[in-house]
Scaffold this motif. Structure first.
Motif, PDB file in Angstrom:
ATOM      1  N   TRP A  20     -18.444  16.507   6.874  1.00  0.00           N
ATOM      2  CA  TRP A  20     -19.199  16.876   8.061  1.00  0.00           C
ATOM      3  C   TRP A  20     -19.025  15.816   9.152  1.00  0.00           C
ATOM      4  CZ3 TRP A  20     -20.923  19.995  11.334  1.00  0.00           C
ATOM      5  CH2 TRP A  20     -22.058  19.775  12.111  1.00  0.00           C
ATOM      6  N   ILE A  21     -19.021  14.542   8.767  1.00  0.00           N
ATOM      7  CA  ILE A  21     -18.766  13.477   9.739  1.00  0.00           C
ATOM      8  C   ILE A  21     -17.362  13.613  10.305  1.00  0.00           C
ATOM      9  CG2 ILE A  21     -18.568  10.989  10.091  1.00  0.00           C
ATOM     10  CD1 ILE A  21     -20.555  10.612   7.773  1.00  0.00           C
ATOM     11  N   LEU A  22     -16.379  13.830   9.427  1.00  0.00           N
ATOM     12  CA  LEU A  22     -14.994  13.977   9.871  1.00  0.00           C
ATOM     13  C   LEU A  22     -14.853  15.171  10.810  1.00  0.00           C
ATOM     14  CD1 LEU A  22     -12.025  13.145   9.733  1.00  0.00           C
ATOM     15  CD2 LEU A  22     -11.811  14.511   7.635  1.00  0.00           C
ATOM     16  N   PHE A  23     -15.529  16.247  10.488  1.00  0.00           N
ATOM     17  CA  PHE A  23     -15.499  17.435  11.355  1.00  0.00           C
ATOM     18  C   PHE A  23     -16.020  17.084  12.740  1.00  0.00           C
ATOM     19  CE2 PHE A  23     -17.610  21.004  13.371  1.00  0.00           C
ATOM     20  CZ  PHE A  23     -16.673  22.021  13.276  1.00  0.00           C
ATOM     21  N   ARG A  24     -17.150  16.389  12.818  1.00  0.00           N
ATOM     22  CA  ARG A  24     -17.733  16.053  14.115  1.00  0.00           C
ATOM     23  C   ARG A  24     -16.855  15.080  14.899  1.00  0.00           C
ATOM     24  NH1 ARG A  24     -21.894  13.188  13.676  1.00  0.00           N
ATOM     25  NH2 ARG A  24     -22.305  13.121  11.443  1.00  0.00           N
ATOM     26  N   PRO A  40     -10.176  21.160  11.613  1.00  0.00           N
ATOM     27  CA  PRO A  40     -11.432  20.692  11.018  1.00  0.00           C
ATOM     28  C   PRO A  40     -12.207  21.761  10.261  1.00  0.00           C
ATOM     29  CG  PRO A  40     -11.178  19.741  13.192  1.00  0.00           C
ATOM     30  CD  PRO A  40     -10.064  20.736  13.035  1.00  0.00           C
ATOM     31  N   PHE A  41     -12.110  23.014  10.662  1.00  0.00           N
ATOM     32  CA  PHE A  41     -12.826  24.078   9.951  1.00  0.00           C
ATOM     33  C   PHE A  41     -12.278  24.276   8.537  1.00  0.00           C
ATOM     34  CE2 PHE A  41     -13.667  24.989  14.401  1.00  0.00           C
ATOM     35  CZ  PHE A  41     -15.028  25.316  14.384  1.00  0.00           C
ATOM     36  N   LEU A  42     -11.002  23.912   8.337  1.00  0.00           N
ATOM     37  CA  LEU A  42     -10.388  24.088   7.021  1.00  0.00           C
ATOM     38  C   LEU A  42     -10.875  23.059   6.010  1.00  0.00           C
ATOM     39  CD1 LEU A  42      -6.699  24.828   8.129  1.00  0.00           C
ATOM     40  CD2 LEU A  42      -8.564  26.445   7.699  1.00  0.00           C
ATOM     41  N   LEU A  43     -11.570  22.021   6.482  1.00  0.00           N
ATOM     42  CA  LEU A  43     -12.117  21.030   5.546  1.00  0.00           C
ATOM     43  C   LEU A  43     -13.131  21.646   4.596  1.00  0.00           C
ATOM     44  CD1 LEU A  43     -12.691  18.071   8.043  1.00  0.00           C
ATOM     45  CD2 LEU A  43     -10.971  18.150   6.221  1.00  0.00           C
ATOM     46  N   PHE A  44     -13.735  22.750   4.996  1.00  0.00           N
ATOM     47  CA  PHE A  44     -14.798  23.355   4.189  1.00  0.00           C
ATOM     48  C   PHE A  44     -14.297  24.553   3.392  1.00  0.00           C
ATOM     49  CE2 PHE A  44     -16.664  21.527   8.070  1.00  0.00           C
ATOM     50  CZ  PHE A  44     -17.388  20.501   7.481  1.00  0.00           C
ATOM     51  N   THR A  45     -12.983  24.692   3.297  1.00  0.00           N
ATOM     52  CA  THR A  45     -12.383  25.751   2.489  1.00  0.00           C
ATOM     53  C   THR A  45     -12.025  25.197   1.111  1.00  0.00           C
ATOM     54  OG1 THR A  45     -10.178  25.241   3.331  1.00  0.00           O
ATOM     55  CG2 THR A  45     -11.472  26.892   4.547  1.00  0.00           C
ATOM     56  N   PRO A  46     -11.737  26.075   0.134  1.00  0.00           N
ATOM     57  CA  PRO A  46     -11.378  25.598  -1.207  1.00  0.00           C
ATOM     58  C   PRO A  46     -10.068  24.812  -1.195  1.00  0.00           C
ATOM     59  CG  PRO A  46     -12.019  27.926  -1.253  1.00  0.00           C
ATOM     60  CD  PRO A  46     -11.876  27.554   0.193  1.00  0.00           C
ATOM     61  N   GLN A  47      -9.872  24.061  -2.264  1.00  0.00           N
ATOM     62  CA  GLN A  47      -8.611  23.343  -2.454  1.00  0.00           C
ATOM     63  C   GLN A  47      -7.532  24.334  -2.856  1.00  0.00           C
ATOM     64  OE1 GLN A  47      -8.215  20.516  -1.464  1.00  0.00           O
ATOM     65  NE2 GLN A  47     -10.105  19.329  -1.677  1.00  0.00           N
ATOM     66  N   PRO A  48      -6.279  24.079  -2.517  1.00  0.00           N
ATOM     67  CA  PRO A  48      -5.746  22.858  -1.884  1.00  0.00           C
ATOM     68  C   PRO A  48      -5.744  22.888  -0.357  1.00  0.00           C
ATOM     69  CG  PRO A  48      -3.925  24.247  -2.523  1.00  0.00           C
ATOM     70  CD  PRO A  48      -5.169  24.992  -2.943  1.00  0.00           C
ATOM     71  N   VAL A  49      -6.376  23.913   0.257  1.00  0.00           N
ATOM     72  CA  VAL A  49      -6.351  24.022   1.720  1.00  0.00           C
ATOM     73  C   VAL A  49      -7.055  22.827   2.356  1.00  0.00           C
ATOM     74  CG1 VAL A  49      -7.012  25.439   3.692  1.00  0.00           C
ATOM     75  CG2 VAL A  49      -6.245  26.528   1.578  1.00  0.00           C
ATOM     76  N   ALA A  50      -8.208  22.428   1.794  1.00  0.00           N
ATOM     77  CA  ALA A  50      -8.946  21.295   2.354  1.00  0.00           C
ATOM     78  C   ALA A  50      -8.109  20.014   2.301  1.00  0.00           C
ATOM     79  CB  ALA A  50     -10.259  21.103   1.609  1.00  0.00           C
ATOM     80  N   THR A  51      -7.383  19.831   1.206  1.00  0.00           N
ATOM     81  CA  THR A  51      -6.509  18.655   1.106  1.00  0.00           C
ATOM     82  C   THR A  51      -5.397  18.706   2.155  1.00  0.00           C
ATOM     83  OG1 THR A  51      -6.929  18.255  -1.242  1.00  0.00           O
ATOM     84  CG2 THR A  51      -4.824  17.486  -0.365  1.00  0.00           C
ATOM     85  N   ALA A  52      -4.826  19.876   2.371  1.00  0.00           N
ATOM     86  CA  ALA A  52      -3.777  20.020   3.383  1.00  0.00           C
ATOM     87  C   ALA A  52      -4.325  19.706   4.772  1.00  0.00           C
ATOM     88  CB  ALA A  52      -3.197  21.430   3.347  1.00  0.00           C
ATOM     89  N   ALA A  53      -5.543  20.165   5.055  1.00  0.00           N
ATOM     90  CA  ALA A  53      -6.168  19.886   6.345  1.00  0.00           C
ATOM     91  C   ALA A  53      -6.382  18.384   6.523  1.00  0.00           C
ATOM     92  CB  ALA A  53      -7.494  20.630   6.462  1.00  0.00           C
TER      93      ALA A  53
END
Length: 473
Positions: free
Chosen positions: A156-160, A222-235
């Protein structure tokens, strides 16, 4: 509670904690080596003068209770020692409660420094380090698996950080919308690095691609950070690559590095998670209470982020628990630099023997190539960039700086690369002049060996001397 922990992020937590400790170490080292000239009892903005007019509740700090240069040095070097211990993994060798307290120490010490640091500590990465550092306190150690809610809050911090920075660019300067900001930014940024000249001379179509890629990374990814792996890792990996590109292009203190640290917490490293006993109840309750507090405090940053009057780099509470971020909402088209000179002549004239002071990081001698200093932060050099933008940015400290140069003050001179005067023979007069700087072309570089070309603009501060020094031998 099985849902409370995420054992698969054990390695992520370890990498995050060690790299964060490294950033803490750089921050405390910067404070220890520079505070005396900037904030000390005879500093440009002395802490005792600040705490005399600002109450504890507005700027909570250990230095509100007691200040001396020796005490400040002790706190800064203690922060270095604790950060080094955390970097070495001492928190894994102690009980869970002790690990939490150990991580709380650098946060408390750095909060104390930032809250009395005034304009020298007014940068967004100070609050970002404190916000990330406070969240890191509750991640635990090897006794428990990482708590899910704290991992979420780090994302959430990274997103902001990223999304807020993207919005401020789109709202702040039309060159970001036209994809032309990088035609100027590498030349006019606060402190260029050794590769900035080359980045500036990249083809303009590539600059357009850079800006467009930046918009995607900050406004979509940044919205992809809250998706399942491995998408969040790719983001997260894409954000890390973008930040490393920025590391190569300039000196932005530890802003890029703390963002990389945050992104590492979202990376799912391949590993077999060890079996851990359940987390103690007191720990689960504490983490959930802290998480609820941080989520509640997020109201103000979110309201600011979606506002048409969005502001950059502001704290909404004196503990810097939740803040708003952003950088380069507007980009300067022309670079100006304040050049400080001194002379030993009894009467200052235009043809006097004026000698130039050299700074460590900011441009000065056109033939001297910029060096890499980040993540170390040269605070005076950064503020000199602001001083060139407008004298109003330097009104509280520039006159005192000139006075310290007239005194050949040792602490102040240590902030510089070189003084043109011997220690026992200070200048009789000093002055400041404003120059326009631009990067040389490839041809000019080959012919002159200079990376900068500068042109005199106007007098910034006329020749001045110490009061009562008219008859000084």
């Amino acid at each position: 509670m099985d849902w409370f922990v995420a054992p698969e992020y054990e390695t992520s937590r370890l990498v995050f904690q060690r790299t964060l400790a490294g950033v803490y170490l750089v921050a405390f080292l910067t404070a220890a080596l520079q505070f005396r000239a900037l904030l000390g009892e005879r500093g440009l903005l002395p802490v005792p003068r600040f705490v005399a007019r600002v109450p504890f509740r507005a700027a909570p700090s250990l230095f509100q209770l007691h200040y001396s240069d020796r005490f400040f040095a002790g706190c800064a070097w203690a922060g270095c020692a604790v950060s080094a211990a955390l970097l070495a993994g001492v928190d894994s060798l102690v009980p869970l409660w002790a690990a939490l307290l150990l991580w709380l120490v650098p946060w408390l010490l750095y909060l104390s420094i930032v809250n009395v640091g005034q304009t020298w500590y007014s940068f967004g990465w100070e609050s970002l380090l404190l916000e990330v550092g406070f969240a890191a306190v509750w991640l635990g150690n090897d006794e428990v698996a990482p708590p899910v809610v704290m991992l979420f809050l780090l994302r959430w911090i990274l997103f902001r950080v990223e999304f807020g920075a993207g919005l401020i660019k789109m709202r702040g300067d039309e060159c970001w919308r036209k994809l032309t900001c990088l035609d100027h930014h590498h030349e006019t940024q606060p402190m260029p690095g050794p590769l900035s000249w080359f980045f500036h001379h990249l083809p303009k179509p590539l600059h357009r691609v850079e800006v467009a890629a930046n918009h995607v990374t900050q406004l979509v990814v940044p919205f992809l950070l809250f998706t399942p792996q491995p998408v969040a890792t790719a983001a997260a990996a894409l954000m890390i690559v973008t930040q490393l590109w920025l590391v190569l292009s300039g000196n932005f203190a530890w802003l890029n590095w703390i963002t990389i640290v945050l992104a590492l917490s979202a990376v799912a490293f391949p590993a077999d998670p060890p079996d851990r006993p359940g987390a103690p109840l007191w720990y689960e309750v504490t983490v959930l209470v802290v998480a609820a507090l941080l989520v509640g405090l997020s109201y103000h940053p979110v309201a600011n982020m979606i506002s048409r009057r969005q502001v950059m780099n502001r704290s909404f509470d004196p503990l810097h628990l939740v803040n708003t971020y952003g950088a380069f909402g507007s980009v300067s088209r022309v670079r100006h630099e304040v050049v400080i000179e001194g002379t030993l002549d009894e009467t200052p004239r235009e043809d006097s023997d004026w000698r130039e002071y050299e700074f460590k990081g900011k441009p000065g001698d056109p033939r001297r190539w910029p060096r890499q200093f980040a993540p170390y932060h040269l605070r005076l050099d950064w503020l000199m960039w602001f001083a060139a933008l407008s004298p109003s940015y330097a009104g509280s400290w520039f006159g005192t700086l000139m006075e310290r140069l007239l005194e050949n003050d040792r602490a102040t001179l240590r902030l510089l690369r070189r003084s043109p005067f011997p220690p026992d023979e200070p200048p009789r007069f000093v002055r400041a002049r404003l120059f326009r700087y631009r990067y040389t072309t490839w041809r000019e570089l080959r012919e002159t060996g200079a990376c900068w070309e500068r042109t005199f603009v106007r007098e910034y501060l006329p020749p001045t001397r110490l009061a009562g020094s008219a008859h000084r031998p």
